[in-house]
Scaffold this active site. Structure first.
Site, mmCIF file in Angstrom:
data_model
loop_
_atom_site.group_PDB
_atom_site.id
_atom_site.type_symbol
_atom_site.label_atom_id
_atom_site.label_comp_id
_atom_site.label_asym_id
_atom_site.label_seq_id
_atom_site.Cartn_x
_atom_site.Cartn_y
_atom_site.Cartn_z
ATOM 1 N N ALA A 176 15.029 17.026 57.335
ATOM 2 C CA ALA A 176 16.012 15.932 57.317
ATOM 3 C C ALA A 176 15.684 14.811 56.319
ATOM 4 O O ALA A 176 16.503 14.505 55.434
ATOM 5 C CB ALA A 176 16.183 15.395 58.738
ATOM 6 N N ARG A 221 24.624 20.116 53.468
ATOM 7 C CA ARG A 221 24.216 20.563 54.809
ATOM 8 C C ARG A 221 24.752 19.549 55.825
ATOM 9 O O ARG A 221 24.674 18.343 55.595
ATOM 10 C CB ARG A 221 22.681 20.675 54.916
ATOM 11 C CG ARG A 221 22.107 21.755 53.990
ATOM 12 C CD ARG A 221 20.669 22.063 54.310
ATOM 13 N NE ARG A 221 20.534 22.804 55.556
ATOM 14 C CZ ARG A 221 19.368 23.029 56.160
ATOM 15 N NH1 ARG A 221 18.248 22.550 55.643
ATOM 16 N NH2 ARG A 221 19.312 23.719 57.280
ATOM 17 N N ASP A 245 16.796 16.187 63.509
ATOM 18 C CA ASP A 245 17.774 16.116 62.422
ATOM 19 C C ASP A 245 18.855 15.082 62.688
ATOM 20 O O ASP A 245 19.461 14.546 61.764
ATOM 21 C CB ASP A 245 18.400 17.491 62.180
ATOM 22 C CG ASP A 245 17.387 18.405 61.507
ATOM 23 O OD1 ASP A 245 16.559 18.982 62.229
ATOM 24 O OD2 ASP A 245 17.393 18.485 60.264
ATOM 25 N N LYS A 256 15.716 21.947 64.862
ATOM 26 C CA LYS A 256 15.732 23.386 64.548
ATOM 27 C C LYS A 256 15.975 24.245 65.778
ATOM 28 O O LYS A 256 15.421 23.978 66.849
ATOM 29 C CB LYS A 256 14.393 23.733 63.884
ATOM 30 C CG LYS A 256 14.196 25.176 63.491
ATOM 31 C CD LYS A 256 15.294 25.718 62.616
ATOM 32 C CE LYS A 256 15.556 24.907 61.372
ATOM 33 N NZ LYS A 256 16.861 25.240 60.728
HETATM 34 O O1 MRU Z 1 16.709 23.880 58.419
HETATM 35 P P1 MRU Z 1 15.591 22.925 58.122
HETATM 36 O O2 MRU Z 1 14.327 23.599 57.714
HETATM 37 O O3 MRU Z 1 16.024 21.841 57.171
HETATM 38 O O4 MRU Z 1 15.305 22.231 59.527
HETATM 39 C C1 MRU Z 1 14.304 21.262 59.603
HETATM 40 C C2 MRU Z 1 14.079 20.764 60.966
HETATM 41 O O5 MRU Z 1 14.752 21.101 61.897
HETATM 42 C C3 MRU Z 1 13.035 19.681 61.100
HETATM 43 O O6 MRU Z 1 12.378 19.787 62.331
HETATM 44 C C4 MRU Z 1 13.717 18.318 61.017
HETATM 45 O O7 MRU Z 1 14.494 18.243 59.873
HETATM 46 C C5 MRU Z 1 12.753 17.202 61.034
HETATM 47 S S1 MRU Z 1 11.842 17.085 59.538
HETATM 48 C C6 MRU Z 1 10.859 15.715 59.571
#
Ligand code: MRU
Length: 347
Positions: free
Chosen positions: A48, A89, A237, A248
């Site tokens: 994120a 995204r 996120d 995630k």
């Molecule tokens: O699909 P991604 O790899 O972008 O998902 C990332 C996550 O879900 C992380 O846990 C979240 O963005 C926090 S990152 C500090």
């Protein structure tokens, strides 16, 4: 950290290509905003806060390369880039938060003129970058006391330096505790289908010589039952007003398992991940990705040809399952709605 997730290079944006980790450390040099947008969409860069920084740098890059003769054309073309970034995204609110900050600078063009606005856009992108690292350090400082000597810490996906401008959120807490001399063990869920836990979290922690064991996602419950896990730290996120948290896919299952086993489940995130416009997690848009990520494993089919598959990239953990939210302003405890509101008011 021995690597840079993203770097502003004056005439381009350099991104560490996370799709190729851990086998290869390769960089993508983005010469224009569209290639930054593509890097976000295809997950060369992900996480994120990191995609927020990338979007901001992409907008700054487009601005300095813009040839428009007047401010109206400059605004139109830069706004088009902002829209392009917003479409990369949908779930992580940090991306929209960063684009909004860039948009606010762009709005000053009428009083500042084009050239000054270009310089200000670059400055703002670099500020977003720098602030993110500082914020993560603060999160680490608040969160580190939760980890005790001998603990087993479970994390999911990658919320580390790779997912941010540097240091990380959930992993930032781990780095801070480790730097203090605490001895503990990290378990990293592999995180199907993209394997951010196996490929990225393990890579980061391994480099820092922090003991880490990778497990498949379906092992977490058993490890909890065996008493190997003392706390769970995950990133986020998007966090709605009531504390419901998108992260995630698989995070929700971990939270349910933690509740059953009486293990504290912490969400670790900067305040840029809060979306107080949403009353609950029901309204968080959940990205659905190509089903090939499920039906194939690194290019090889693992399911019968033509079978149906489903690939939501995120899930929402209800606030009731969250012990506390660790932010750069401190630990937020229940009732989240009231506490988060207070936090934003003095933001
Ligand atoms: O699909 P991604 O790899 O972008 O998902 C990332 C996550 O879900 C992380 O846990 C979240 O963005 C926090 S990152 C500090």
């Amino acid at each position: 950290m021995k690597f840079k997730t993203i770097e502003w290079r004056g005439d381009r944006v350099r991104i560490l290509d996370q799709r190729r980790l851990p086998q290869k450390v390769r960089y993508v040099d983005c010469q224009n905003a569209s290639s930054v947008a593509k890097a976000i969409r295809t997950m060369a860069i992900r996480g994120a806060p990191a995609i927020g920084v990338a979007a901001a740098m992409g907008i700054a890059l487009a601005a300095i390369k813009d040839q428009s003769k007047n401010s109206l054309n400059f605004i139109q073309s830069t706004e088009k880039v902002c829209r392009e970034m917003r479409q990369t995204r949908p779930t992580a609110v940090n991306l929209f938060w960063a684009v909004d900050r860039m948009q606010r600078i762009l709005d000053q063009v009428h009083t500042q003129g084009v050239e000054k606005t270009k310089a200000k856009l670059v400055k703002e992108a670099l500020r977003i970058y720098k602030e993110d690292v500082e914020v993560n350090r603060k999160i680490g400082a608040y969160g580190k006391r939760l980890i005790k000597n001998g603990d087993g810490v479970l994390t999911h996906c990658n919320a580390g330096a790779l997912a941010t401008a540097g240091y990380g959120t959930a992993l930032g807490v781990i780095y801070a505790a480790w730097a203090e001399g605490k001895k503990f063990h990290v378990f990293s869920d592999e995180t199907r289908p993209q394997l951010q836990g196996a490929r990225l979290t393990a890579w980061e922690l391994f480099q820092e010589k922090i003991p880490v064991t990778v497990i498949t996602d379906n092992m977490a419950g058993w490890l909890m039952k065996e008493g190997k896990i003392n706390l769970v730290l995950v990133g986020a996120d998007r966090i709605a007003r009531n504390g419901d948290t998108a992260n995630k896919i698989g995070t929700y299952s971990l939270a349910v398992l933690s509740k059953y086993h009486g293990i504290p489940f912490y969400v670790v995130a900067p305040t840029s991940t809060l979306d107080l416009t949403l009353t609950s997690g029901r309204d968080i848009p959940i990205e659905e990705r190509d089903i090939k990520e499920v039906t194939h494993f690194r290019g090889c089919p693992v399911t019968p040809k033509g079978v149906k598959a489903y690939n939501p990239a995120f899930d929402v953990t209800p606030h009731a399952l969250i012990h506390a939210i660790i932010t750069e302003k401190g630990l937020i405890r229940k009732p989240f709605e009231k506490e988060l509101k207070k936090l934003i008011e003095d933001r």
